[in-house]
Write a protein that holds these residues in place. Structure first.
Motif, PDB file in Angstrom:
ATOM      1  N   ASP A   7     -28.455  17.198 -13.503  1.00 18.92           N
ATOM      2  CA  ASP A   7     -29.553  16.528 -13.640  1.00 18.92           C
ATOM      3  C   ASP A   7     -30.475  16.673 -15.385  1.00 18.92           C
ATOM      4  O   ASP A   7     -29.855  17.978 -15.646  1.00 18.92           O
ATOM      5  CB  ASP A   7     -31.024  16.777 -12.806  1.00 18.92           C
ATOM      6  CG  ASP A   7     -31.345  18.544 -12.388  1.00 18.92           C
ATOM      7  OD1 ASP A   7     -30.312  18.443 -13.247  1.00 18.92           O
ATOM      8  OD2 ASP A   7     -32.441  17.844 -11.962  1.00 18.92           O
ATOM      9  N   ASP A   8     -31.515  16.323 -15.244  1.00 13.91           N
ATOM     10  CA  ASP A   8     -32.127  16.231 -16.518  1.00 13.91           C
ATOM     11  C   ASP A   8     -32.589  17.815 -16.844  1.00 13.91           C
ATOM     12  O   ASP A   8     -32.644  18.245 -18.122  1.00 13.91           O
ATOM     13  CB  ASP A   8     -33.248  15.774 -16.892  1.00 13.91           C
ATOM     14  CG  ASP A   8     -31.880  14.044 -16.972  1.00 13.91           C
ATOM     15  OD1 ASP A   8     -31.084  13.979 -18.085  1.00 13.91           O
ATOM     16  OD2 ASP A   8     -32.645  12.653 -17.530  1.00 13.91           O
ATOM     17  N   LYS A   9     -33.390  18.120 -15.808  1.00 10.15           N
ATOM     18  CA  LYS A   9     -33.786  19.331 -15.684  1.00 10.15           C
ATOM     19  C   LYS A   9     -33.498  20.690 -16.016  1.00 10.15           C
ATOM     20  O   LYS A   9     -33.748  21.456 -16.723  1.00 10.15           O
ATOM     21  CB  LYS A   9     -34.875  19.647 -14.326  1.00 10.15           C
ATOM     22  CG  LYS A   9     -35.450  20.990 -14.391  1.00 10.15           C
ATOM     23  CD  LYS A   9     -35.981  20.602 -13.053  1.00 10.15           C
ATOM     24  CE  LYS A   9     -36.825  22.299 -12.719  1.00 10.15           C
ATOM     25  NZ  LYS A   9     -37.299  22.216 -11.419  1.00 10.15           N
ATOM     26  N   THR A  10     -31.794  20.158 -15.780  1.00 11.16           N
ATOM     27  CA  THR A  10     -30.806  21.327 -15.726  1.00 11.16           C
ATOM     28  C   THR A  10     -30.639  21.449 -17.325  1.00 11.16           C
ATOM     29  O   THR A  10     -30.276  22.509 -18.173  1.00 11.16           O
ATOM     30  CB  THR A  10     -29.770  21.425 -14.885  1.00 11.16           C
ATOM     31  OG1 THR A  10     -30.132  20.746 -13.171  1.00 11.16           O
ATOM     32  CG2 THR A  10     -28.532  22.859 -15.269  1.00 11.16           C
ATOM     33  N   VAL A  11     -30.247  20.811 -17.562  1.00  9.75           N
ATOM     34  CA  VAL A  11     -29.753  20.586 -19.569  1.00  9.75           C
ATOM     35  C   VAL A  11     -30.685  20.852 -19.892  1.00  9.75           C
ATOM     36  O   VAL A  11     -30.754  21.582 -21.341  1.00  9.75           O
ATOM     37  CB  VAL A  11     -29.243  18.695 -19.594  1.00  9.75           C
ATOM     38  CG1 VAL A  11     -29.468  18.504 -20.591  1.00  9.75           C
ATOM     39  CG2 VAL A  11     -28.150  18.468 -18.768  1.00  9.75           C
TER      40      VAL A  11
END
Length: 119
Positions: A7-11
């Protein structure tokens, strides 16, 4: 085939805390050595205008002439930083080793040895 869900948070977390951008270092391999050496040579061989400079006696005589005629003198000189600069004004006081030039803004005292060219 791997099927990871990212997800965007992990990236964003990866780029904030783990990824280190090397900046221009990553592009240095693309510069050809011939191109780099040509740039260095060009930088060293800047335009040589030393043939246009006047000797001490000629500078003094030209300043004396400009002062007697009350003609504006344009002097190319070496400033305190070691760079060439241009000064334009009327010669107010000429001594054996220095000159006082009145510009539009101020009085400037220069050593005759600093002056490269007087026009």
């Amino acid at each position: 085939m791997l099927n990871h869900h990212i997800d965007d948070k992990t990236v964003q977390n990866f780029f904030d805390y783990y990824y280190h951008d090397r900046g221009m270092l990553k592009w240095q391999g693309f510069m050809l050595s011939d191109h780099v050496s040509a740039l260095r040579k060009e930088h060293k061989e800047a335009f040589d205008d030393s043939f246009m400079y006047m000797d001490f006696q000629s500078v003094h005589e030209e300043l004396e002439h400009k002062g007697q005629q009350h003609i504006k003198a344009v002097a190319t000189y070496v400033n305190d930083d070691g760079n060439k600069a241009i000064l334009s004004g009327i010669v107010m006081n000429l001594q054996p080793n220095q000159v006082t030039i009145m510009t539009d803004d101020d009085e400037i005292i220069l050593s005759i040895s600093q002056i490269l060219l007087v026009q």
